[in-house]
Motif scaffolding. Structure first.
Motif, PDB file in Angstrom:
ATOM      1  N   THR A  89      -5.944   3.063 -12.765  1.00 16.01           N
ATOM      2  CA  THR A  89      -6.401   1.704 -12.479  1.00 16.01           C
ATOM      3  C   THR A  89      -7.900   1.721 -12.228  1.00 16.01           C
ATOM      4  O   THR A  89      -8.516   2.773 -12.037  1.00 16.01           O
ATOM      5  CB  THR A  89      -5.668   1.110 -11.266  1.00 16.01           C
ATOM      6  OG1 THR A  89      -5.877   1.950 -10.122  1.00 16.01           O
ATOM      7  CG2 THR A  89      -4.168   1.007 -11.542  1.00 16.01           C
ATOM      8  N   THR A 119      -3.795  -3.436  -7.616  1.00 19.06           N
ATOM      9  CA  THR A 119      -4.780  -3.392  -8.691  1.00 19.06           C
ATOM     10  C   THR A 119      -4.147  -3.357 -10.070  1.00 19.06           C
ATOM     11  O   THR A 119      -4.690  -3.934 -11.024  1.00 19.06           O
ATOM     12  CB  THR A 119      -5.692  -2.161  -8.510  1.00 19.06           C
ATOM     13  OG1 THR A 119      -6.205  -2.134  -7.187  1.00 19.06           O
ATOM     14  CG2 THR A 119      -6.851  -2.207  -9.486  1.00 19.06           C
ATOM     15  N   ASP A 150      -4.692  -0.043  -3.582  1.00 18.62           N
ATOM     16  CA  ASP A 150      -4.355   0.938  -4.612  1.00 18.62           C
ATOM     17  C   ASP A 150      -3.605   0.242  -5.746  1.00 18.62           C
ATOM     18  O   ASP A 150      -3.671  -0.984  -5.880  1.00 18.62           O
ATOM     19  CB  ASP A 150      -3.593   2.126  -4.015  1.00 18.62           C
ATOM     20  CG  ASP A 150      -2.199   1.772  -3.491  1.00 18.62           C
ATOM     21  OD1 ASP A 150      -1.740   0.617  -3.697  1.00 18.62           O
ATOM     22  OD2 ASP A 150      -1.554   2.636  -2.880  1.00 18.62           O
ATOM     23  N   HIS A 151      -2.878   1.016  -6.550  1.00 19.98           N
ATOM     24  CA  HIS A 151      -2.226   0.437  -7.721  1.00 19.98           C
ATOM     25  C   HIS A 151      -1.205  -0.637  -7.364  1.00 19.98           C
ATOM     26  O   HIS A 151      -0.820  -1.434  -8.219  1.00 19.98           O
ATOM     27  CB  HIS A 151      -1.546   1.537  -8.553  1.00 19.98           C
ATOM     28  CG  HIS A 151      -0.325   2.125  -7.917  1.00 19.98           C
ATOM     29  ND1 HIS A 151      -0.386   3.111  -6.944  1.00 19.98           N
ATOM     30  CD2 HIS A 151       0.998   1.863  -8.101  1.00 19.98           C
ATOM     31  CE1 HIS A 151       0.842   3.427  -6.573  1.00 19.98           C
ATOM     32  NE2 HIS A 151       1.699   2.690  -7.254  1.00 19.98           N
ATOM     33  N   SER A 175     -11.531   1.512 -10.598  1.00 18.11           N
ATOM     34  CA  SER A 175     -12.070   2.016  -9.334  1.00 18.11           C
ATOM     35  C   SER A 175     -13.322   1.234  -8.978  1.00 18.11           C
ATOM     36  O   SER A 175     -14.124   0.888  -9.848  1.00 18.11           O
ATOM     37  CB  SER A 175     -12.408   3.506  -9.461  1.00 18.11           C
ATOM     38  OG  SER A 175     -12.981   3.995  -8.270  1.00 18.11           O
ATOM     39  N   SER A 226     -11.015  -1.025  -5.009  1.00 21.81           N
ATOM     40  CA  SER A 226      -9.839  -0.317  -5.501  1.00 21.81           C
ATOM     41  C   SER A 226     -10.103   1.184  -5.480  1.00 21.81           C
ATOM     42  O   SER A 226     -11.181   1.648  -5.869  1.00 21.81           O
ATOM     43  CB  SER A 226      -9.519  -0.766  -6.928  1.00 21.81           C
ATOM     44  OG  SER A 226      -8.530   0.057  -7.507  1.00 21.81           O
ATOM     45  N   ASP A 246       0.863  -1.181   0.000  1.00 20.23           N
ATOM     46  CA  ASP A 246       0.000   0.000   0.000  1.00 20.23           C
ATOM     47  C   ASP A 246       0.899   1.231   0.000  1.00 20.23           C
ATOM     48  O   ASP A 246       2.014   1.197   0.500  1.00 20.23           O
ATOM     49  CB  ASP A 246      -0.907   0.004   1.231  1.00 20.23           C
ATOM     50  CG  ASP A 246      -1.830   1.213   1.263  1.00 20.23           C
ATOM     51  OD1 ASP A 246      -2.730   1.286   0.405  1.00 20.23           O
ATOM     52  OD2 ASP A 246      -1.637   2.087   2.129  1.00 20.23           O
TER      53      ASP A 246
END
Length: 326
Positions: free
Chosen positions: A84, A123, A119-120, A86, A78, A56
């Motif tokens: 990315t 994801t 988050d990314h 959501s 997400s 994270d």
């Protein structure tokens, strides 16, 4: 009984999503092509679920409560940073509970979340490997940037416990394990113990949970500006390539990495390869192929390593033909 049918460990980068390679000769294109080959081979495995180990970036976990490991067990959503997806993602809830129960039975005490934000760090690779976003996921956040950090040995052993828990599960799922993060890079610090950060940023790292949505546009704007400026980041291709060679020769090398040595040679961002160690530990077997491209404009050394349980010799040969050894 569930079965681990493959392992993929790969780099992520915000710039990969917001400034993808425009041509086959663009920075990052060779790496993206290698990941596409891995994606095709992974799809051929027909997995029923994917366990993604990832970090994270001060969007969901803060120093008000910072676990070394956290398993999402009921809902996962997400935040949609850096292009990315959501929103809510499909979660393999039964498998997630089996993993949580299994690792606690082996002496680990991860946090559990019934509504986990990611988050990314998780994801992006999930979306790159499964663009339809329809494969149920078990998200496992590994603290890779916020000291005190779990050791590489602890991350590897935790992953091994996850693998055993998967194999012991009553769920007959075919499971792919994925590690997301690294390789060498020197991003902005998300350590509240870093004396070089501003008091304002330190306060956010501790108390920022209610302010994430407020500050997110500014955080993403800075990264987009960096990408558009064609700035480059510091990376260490020699260290990256050496790690790929070593892990192909002996996957347990991930357990023997020293945190201080990694940070000195490859930046504090390289600590994210703790997620690789967890995935490799869960896989429990040799790794077959790797590919690498240094991409300074993505501010990261971009690498991928993978191995699969073939359904046939033809599939194994097809997967190998599509991937390049580092």
């Amino acid at each position: 009984m569930a079965t681990v049918v493959g392992c993929v460990a790969l780099s992520h980068s915000p710039v990969w999503s917001i400034a993808p390679p425009a041509t086959p000769d663009s920075p990052g294109a060779r790496f993206a092509a290698a990941v596409e080959q891995v994606r095709g081979a992974a799809v051929e495995l027909r997995p029923d679920a994917v366990v993604v180990f990832g970090p994270d970036h001060a969007r969901n976990l803060f120093y008000d409560l910072m676990p070394p490991f956290c398993i999402g067990a009921e809902k996962v959503h997400s935040v949609g940073d850096y292009g990315t997806v959501s929103g809510e993602l499909p979660l393999a809830a039964g498998l997630a509970r089996a993993i949580f129960d299994g690792v606690t039975g082996q002496g680990f005490d991860p946090a559990i979340s019934l509504d986990l934000g990611i988050d990314h760090g998780l994801t992006q690779v999930y979306g790159k490997l499964f663009p339809a976003l329809d494969l149920p996921i078990v998200p496992v956040i590994v603290n890779a940037g916020c000291p005190p950090l779990p050791s590489f040995r602890r991350c590897f052993d935790f992953g091994r416990a996850v693998g055993r828990a998967i194999e012991a599960s009553a769920d007959p799922a075919r499971v792919l394990v994925v590690g997301s993060g690294g390789m060498s890079h020197w991003p902005n610090s998300i350590s509240a113990e870093d004396p070089g950060i501003t008091p304002e940023w330190r306060d956010f790292l501790i108390h920022g949970r209610p302010r994430v949505n407020e500050l997110e546009p500014a955080r993403q704007s800075k990264t987009r500006e960096l990408a558009e400026s064609e700035a480059t980041g510091q990376i260490n291709p020699g260290w990256d390539r050496s790690l790929l060679e070593r892990v192909l020769a002996d996957p347990e090398v991930m357990a023997g990495l020293d945190g201080e040595d990694v940070e000195t040679a490859a930046g504090h961002g390289a600590g994210e390869v703790r997620t690789w160690g967890a995935a490799v530990g869960a896989w429990g077997g040799p790794l077959a192929w790797a590919a690498y491209e240094p991409v300074p404009s993505w501010i990261t050394g971009m690498g991928v390593v993978a191995s699969f349980v073939p359904q046939s010799q033809d599939q194994l040969e097809a997967a190998a033909a599509g991937m390049s050894r580092a």
